[in-house]
Structures are given as C-alpha cells and as structure tokens.
Motif scaffolding. Structure first.
Motif, short mmCIF file in Angstrom:
data_model
loop_
_atom_site.label_atom_id
_atom_site.label_comp_id
_atom_site.label_asym_id
_atom_site.label_seq_id
_atom_site.Cartn_x
_atom_site.Cartn_y
_atom_site.Cartn_z
N GLY A 29 0.87 -1.19 -0.11
CA GLY A 29 0.04 -0.04 -0.14
C GLY A 29 0.91 1.22 -0.02
O GLY A 29 1.82 1.29 0.63
N GLY A 30 0.38 2.20 -0.80
CA GLY A 30 1.49 3.55 -1.08
C GLY A 30 0.41 4.79 -0.73
O GLY A 30 0.80 5.68 -1.27
N GLY A 31 -0.37 4.48 0.22
CA GLY A 31 -0.97 5.97 0.72
C GLY A 31 0.21 6.41 1.70
O GLY A 31 1.12 6.27 1.72
N VAL A 44 4.52 -2.07 -2.54
CA VAL A 44 3.67 -2.31 -3.69
C VAL A 44 2.48 -1.30 -3.58
O VAL A 44 1.95 -1.41 -2.33
CB VAL A 44 3.20 -3.60 -3.35
CG1 VAL A 44 2.27 -4.47 -4.72
CG2 VAL A 44 4.25 -4.78 -3.03
N ILE A 79 -6.79 6.99 -0.54
CA ILE A 79 -8.10 7.71 -0.09
C ILE A 79 -8.08 9.11 -0.42
O ILE A 79 -8.97 9.52 -0.61
CB ILE A 79 -8.21 7.10 1.52
CG1 ILE A 79 -9.65 7.71 1.76
CG2 ILE A 79 -7.22 7.79 2.41
CD1 ILE A 79 -10.21 6.93 2.88
N VAL A 127 -7.71 11.81 1.44
CA VAL A 127 -8.08 12.80 2.26
C VAL A 127 -7.01 12.43 3.39
O VAL A 127 -6.44 11.47 3.77
CB VAL A 127 -9.60 12.80 2.67
CG1 VAL A 127 -10.34 13.21 1.75
CG2 VAL A 127 -9.69 11.29 3.20
N ALA A 181 -5.27 17.31 7.52
CA ALA A 181 -5.01 18.10 8.91
C ALA A 181 -4.00 17.20 9.77
O ALA A 181 -4.35 16.07 9.70
CB ALA A 181 -6.11 18.52 9.62
N VAL A 225 -2.32 -6.84 -5.57
CA VAL A 225 -2.13 -7.70 -4.76
C VAL A 225 -3.38 -8.69 -5.09
O VAL A 225 -4.46 -8.16 -4.70
CB VAL A 225 -1.99 -7.54 -3.32
CG1 VAL A 225 -1.88 -9.10 -2.64
CG2 VAL A 225 -0.66 -6.85 -3.21
N PHE A 253 -8.59 0.90 4.01
CA PHE A 253 -9.93 0.10 4.39
C PHE A 253 -9.99 -1.23 3.91
O PHE A 253 -10.91 -2.25 4.44
CB PHE A 253 -11.12 1.05 4.11
CG PHE A 253 -11.34 2.28 4.86
CD1 PHE A 253 -11.09 2.28 6.17
CD2 PHE A 253 -11.71 3.58 4.19
CE1 PHE A 253 -11.29 3.50 6.85
CE2 PHE A 253 -11.81 4.64 4.84
CZ PHE A 253 -11.68 4.80 6.18
N LEU A 264 -5.98 -5.83 3.54
CA LEU A 264 -5.98 -7.03 2.88
C LEU A 264 -5.24 -8.06 3.77
O LEU A 264 -5.43 -9.29 3.56
CB LEU A 264 -5.01 -6.71 1.64
CG LEU A 264 -5.19 -7.45 0.35
CD1 LEU A 264 -6.78 -7.08 -0.19
CD2 LEU A 264 -4.22 -6.89 -0.70
N TRP A 269 -15.86 20.00 7.75
CA TRP A 269 -14.52 20.47 7.86
C TRP A 269 -14.10 21.58 7.02
O TRP A 269 -14.71 21.38 5.92
CB TRP A 269 -13.48 19.31 8.15
CG TRP A 269 -12.85 18.64 7.02
CD1 TRP A 269 -12.19 19.46 5.90
CD2 TRP A 269 -13.12 17.37 6.29
NE1 TRP A 269 -11.78 18.49 4.86
CE2 TRP A 269 -12.48 17.28 5.19
CE3 TRP A 269 -13.86 16.24 6.84
CZ2 TRP A 269 -12.48 16.27 4.40
CZ3 TRP A 269 -13.97 15.33 6.04
CH2 TRP A 269 -13.23 15.02 4.85
N ILE A 293 -10.18 23.02 5.51
CA ILE A 293 -9.05 22.91 5.95
C ILE A 293 -8.24 23.91 4.87
O ILE A 293 -8.33 23.60 3.57
CB ILE A 293 -8.39 21.59 5.70
CG1 ILE A 293 -9.11 20.63 6.75
CG2 ILE A 293 -6.87 21.52 5.69
CD1 ILE A 293 -8.75 19.18 6.77
N LEU A 343 -4.95 2.97 7.99
CA LEU A 343 -6.83 2.39 7.92
C LEU A 343 -6.58 1.13 7.84
O LEU A 343 -7.68 0.60 8.30
CB LEU A 343 -7.27 3.03 6.76
CG LEU A 343 -7.01 4.80 6.58
CD1 LEU A 343 -7.78 5.38 5.36
CD2 LEU A 343 -7.72 5.37 7.76
N PRO A 383 -12.04 11.88 11.52
CA PRO A 383 -11.13 12.89 11.68
C PRO A 383 -11.54 14.15 12.54
O PRO A 383 -10.67 15.15 12.20
CB PRO A 383 -11.03 13.27 10.08
CG PRO A 383 -12.49 12.90 9.70
CD PRO A 383 -13.03 11.84 10.22
N THR A 426 -6.39 12.80 13.93
CA THR A 426 -5.32 11.90 14.34
C THR A 426 -5.05 10.85 13.71
O THR A 426 -3.94 10.06 14.29
CB THR A 426 -6.12 11.36 16.15
OG1 THR A 426 -7.43 11.23 15.60
CG2 THR A 426 -6.22 12.57 16.70
#
Ligand code: FAD
Length: 509
Positions: free
Chosen positions: A17-19, A42, A50, A52, A55, A192, A226, A229, A277, A279, A340, A347, A351
């Motif tokens: 995962g690349g977030g 990967v 995602i 978002v 902040a 994957v 989310f 996996l 929100w 921002i 996640l 949010p 945090t």
C-alpha cells in the motif's frame, strides 16, 4: 523452514500500500536501517489512495525531524499551511464557538496548572474566557502565525509555540515517495490478488500480484487502507466496531476555490447529523462533511456541504464510507497493520496520521527478529489499544457533552451511554476542574480542559490549594498572562505573510 531461522534478523520488509501510511512507513524504515534491510513497497495506481487526510497534530514535526525533512521544503511541496488548533462552531450549542489550540494555557504556578487559578478568578468575575490566556487561541482567530523565532527568549510564549500542518494528502504521499526512493526503497506497481502463508505459525510468505509476480519478505506491513488485505482478509483479525459511540460512518469530501487568506486553523462546524471540516491550503480549500447514515441521507449531506462552501466547488463531492473502530490486533504473526488497515477514528481531531506515526515509532522500538516474538507483539498491541481507546474517548467527549437538542442525531449522542473511562474524566473535571493524564495518552490537559469548557462543561469548584494564594497575587497572575499573550500575538505576522516569506508553493497553472 522459517522457524529454523527464528533468531536471524529481518532482512526484507514488504510494505503493501502506498498511501500516507505506506510511504511514511517505507521512508522511516529505510531511513532508520539504511540499506541493511530491503524495503519494497507495492501499490496499485488503479486502486489509488483515499486522498483525504489534510490536517495534522504537532507531533508530525518529530517524524519530519527523524527523516531530516526541511520544514519550508515540506510545506512548499505539499501546498501546506500552518495549524494552531481547531475552531469548533455550533458544537456545545448553535452559535457557540471555541478553539482547541495546541500548546499551553497560561503559566503553571507551583503544583497547579494555570486553569485552576483561572477558575477562581473567573468565579469572582475577574477573568476573561479561557481562550484569552493561550497564544494559539488568541492568534488563530486573528489569522496570525509564526514559527518560533530562533532568538525568542526561553520564557517567551513564542519560544514554545506549538503548531501542526495542513497539506494536500496526495502531494504528501508523493513527497514521501521521492524521499523513500532516494533512500533505497523499491516501488512495485501492481495489484495484490493473493496472499500466501506457510510454516507452523502461518506467517505470510509472499503476496502475489496480478502479473503473477510474488513479493516475498520477512515482515509485511499492511498499509492497504480500508481494504485491510493482510491483517483483516488474510489473517482474519476481527474488527471492534465503536459506532455506538461515534455514529458517523460516511463522509463527502470536496475541494473548493480559496477565497481569502488561509486561516491558521482547521474549522469544524457541527451540522444536524455530523460536522463539516474546512482545511485551508495554499492553492485551494479542502472541505468535507462527516455524517451518520443512520440519521441523514447522502443527498441531504451533500446539500449541506455544497451550500456551506466558502468558494466554488472544484470537483464533485467524493463519497467515503467507514466504520469507526479497530482490529483486535494490529500486529499478528509477521504482519503489522499501519494506517486505515488497522483501524479508524473519525477525523474530528486529525489523529489518523498521528496514529500512523505512533505505529511506526512503536515498531522501530520493538523491531523484531524474523521470528516476530509474541512478547513484542503483545506489547505492541496493548499499547495500540490504549492509544486508540484514549483518543476514542476524547472524540466522544465532543459529541456527548453538548446541549444541542435540535436533531435526532444530537439527542442520541447527548444521551447515549459512554465508556466508563470517559465518564471518569468528566466526573473529575466537574468536581473541581481536575484532569489526570492517563500514562502517555495523546491528548493532555490543555486539550481536555479547552474542549470540556468549550463544550459547556463547568467545574463546580477548583483545587483547594488555589485558596493558599492571596487574591491580589492570583488576579495579578491572570492579568499578567493575558497581557503577555496579547503582546506576543501583536508581534506575529499574518499567516499568509509568513507563508509568502518562508514557504510559498510554486503557482500552478
Ligand atoms: P490509503 O490512502 O487508502 O492507501 C491504501 C494503499 O493501499 C493505496 O496505495 C492502494 O493503492 C493500496 N492498495 C489497496 N489494495 C491494494 C491491492 N490489492 N494491491 C495493491 N495495493 C493496494 N487523517 C488525518 O490525519 N487528518 C485528517 O484530516 C484526516 N481526514 C480524513 C477524512 C476522512 C473522511 C477520512 C476517511 C480519513 C481521514 N484521515 C485523516 C485519515 C487519512 O486519510 C488516512 O489515515 C491516511 O491517508 C492514510 O491512509 P492509508 O495510507 O492507510 O490508506
């Protein structure tokens, strides 16, 4: 086979995962271990991020320091701005507004925190609102900001100004990717499609990509968002659902045109079934509406969001669904979930990126050998439970301590049963304004006191030792703090000027 090599050190880590979670982890591990460990990340462009998560809280500067990130460069590259706290509008009652500012309130005296003296002065009609005694809460609504100047005297509030950042989450992941790749992280594009486990302990041995390629590693970080996996799907670790206390389960996110100078704070406005929100970034403003599908519809939520933007929407609202809660274990076998994939707390207090950072930090301290000793896993999981639960309670506080009666949503959260741990904090504060920090819980006295007062919770009394201070001295203390805060804020430039001078992003076409 793996068991025979139990004591050998970890030689390879696969980050799936690349977030923000994936790239923060990859950047930190490669920085810490240099080329001694092979780090492969990967990610799937088709699935995407995602996108978002704009902040943050002040702790991020410690992560930046670990990576030797230059602050000005970081803010410039991510279209960032600075954050002194969060302004909460309409939370306690419609029309109310308060700022949860970072940093301290006033100056402590002797054993007691400043707010104890303030409670007595306030009861005697000799003090202003608590916000008048903190640099952050005075500066934020005035749109002022500066980072601590290197020549600030050590006892000046400016020397310890606490702040966080707002940034574009997609640019942040790209920024970290450049750093991580420069440190030797290998990025593999691909989806994957299967996870292979083996050995007597059922360790994950490889993940298979759509192309057929297998990625093997000693340790796997599940940063798949989310989808969860590895820890969720492959290892089947159950999820604890906290929706009964935090009923918001959907969000719509939409950027809009920037119409004025960026505020040095996040704005959170309570709505009939959730909150919205705002921002501010350098190039645009991020907005979102977090709401409970039990108490409103998607169409109604979209109308509320779009009718309450500062400027023209720049895209269609992006829908997001989530369940607040966490996996029972974030570390199981040789898989650690970061971000996640491991859990989500909505949010409201920004945090999530902090929890990623805390997870990475904990992993660094408890870094295992290839056998992933269960004792290390247990400590990791206990600490993570504690951290999530303490933040969970702080979030519930915002909803539960309200006087709003204008919708089913507010009636539900106001009257719901809350965790005992939160009730204890509330009882302690109501008795005589006390707050007792539980171990290393993330939010400390300043945060709890500001939010409890801001939401309309008022102590019956104050600490008895306050009466040992002569009235004249007590009033002088309170007046002095207010004057010092005001005079220091007058030295601060406008947030926009500070950005223009120190870290303006390049204009984009
Ligand atoms: P993601 O960004 O979803 O990344 C998942 C990665 O896994 C992606 O690269 C994806 O391609 C990859 N992936 C998934 N499945 C596969 C597969 N099969 N094969 C290969 N790759 C795969 N946090 C804050 O700190 N502040 C905020 O203000 C904030 N606001 C938020 C608002 C909302 C409404 C939500 C929902 C979250 C918010 N967050 C916030 C949380 C924040 O967005 C996340 O914590 C952060 O972006 C980290 O996400 P992630 O990296 O875990 O997941």
């Amino acid at each position: 086979m793996r068991e025979q090599q139990a004591e050998r050190p970890i030689r390879s880590v696969a980050v799936v995962g690349g977030g923000s979670a994936g790239w923060m982890s990859a950047a930190a591990i490669s920085k810490m271990f240099g080329r001694g460990i092979d780090v492969v990340l990967v990610e799937s462009e088709e699935i995407g991020l995602i996108g978002v998560g704009e902040a943050t809280v002040p702790h991020l500067s410690a992560f930046n320091a670990l990576l030797e990130i230059d602050e000005a460069e970081f803010v410039r590259q991510t279209q960032g701005s600075f954050k002194l706290g969060i302004q909460f509008n309409d939370w306690g009652r419609i029309g109310d507004s308060y700022v949860h500012g970072f940093g301290s309130i006033g100056r402590d005296l002797g054993l007691l925190p400043f707010h104890q003296y303030w409670l007595k002065a306030r009861a005697e009609g000799r003090a202003k609102d608590i916000s008048a005694y903190s640099l952050n809460t005075v500066a934020a609504p005035l749109g002022k900001f500066m980072a601590a100047p290197s020549d600030a005297p050590p006892n000046s509030p400016l020397a310890e100004i606490a702040y966080a950042y707002h940034f574009d989450a997609v640019l942040y992941a790209r920024f970290l990717r450049r750093r991580a790749e420069a440190q030797g992280v290998k990025r593999v594009e691909g989806k994957v499609v299967a996870v292979y486990r083996g050995g007597t302990r059922g360790f994950v041995e490889s993940v298979q990509l759509e192309s057929g390629e297998h990625i093997r590693a000693d340790l796997f970080l599940d940063c798949t968002g989310f989808r969860s996996l590895l820890i969720g799907e492959a290892l089947g670790i159950d999820f604890d659902d906290w929706t009964q206390w935090l009923p918001c389960d959907r969000a719509l996110a939409v950027p809009c045109e920037k119409v004025g100078p960026p505020t040095p704070y996040t704005r959170s406005t309570a709505r009939e079934a959730g909150w919205q929100w705002r921002i501010p970034l350098q190039h645009r403003t991020g907005n979102g509406h977090v709401y409970s599908s039990r108490f409103t519809t998607d169409d109604r939520a979209a109308d509320i969001l779009l009718n309450n933007l500062d400027g023209k929407a720049l895209a269609d609202p992006k829908p997001l669904r989530f369940t607040t809660g966490k996996r029972r274990k974030l570390w199981d076998r040789n898989v650690i979930a970061i971000g996640l994939a491991g859990g989500f707390l909505e949010p409201l207090e920004s945090t999530a990126i902090y929890l990623i950072q805390a997870g990475i930090n904990r992993l660094m301290h408890l870094f295992p050998n290839a056998d992933c000793d269960v004792a290390l896993q247990n400590v990791y999981n206990e600490q993570t439970d504690f951290e999530y639960e303490r933040i969970r309670d702080f979030l519930i506080l915002h909803y539960h301590v309200t006087q709003r009666t204008d919708s089913d949503f507010w009636n539900y959260v106001r009257t719901m049963t809350i965790p005992d741990s939160l009730q204890h904090h509330i009882d302690l504060f109501v008795a005589d304004g006390q707050f007792f920090r539980n171990g290393t819980e993330m939010f400390g006295l300043t945060s709890w006191v500001q939010v409890m007062l801001g939401q309309g919770l008022h102590p019956r009394s104050y600490h008895p030792a306050v009466d040992w201070v002569a009235s004249a001295d007590l009033h002088a203390l309170v007046d002095h703090v207010e004057t010092v805060v005001r005079s220091n804020v007058s030295l601060m430039p406008a947030h926009e000027q500070f950005i223009a001078r120190c870290c303006a992003a390049q204009q984009r076409a």
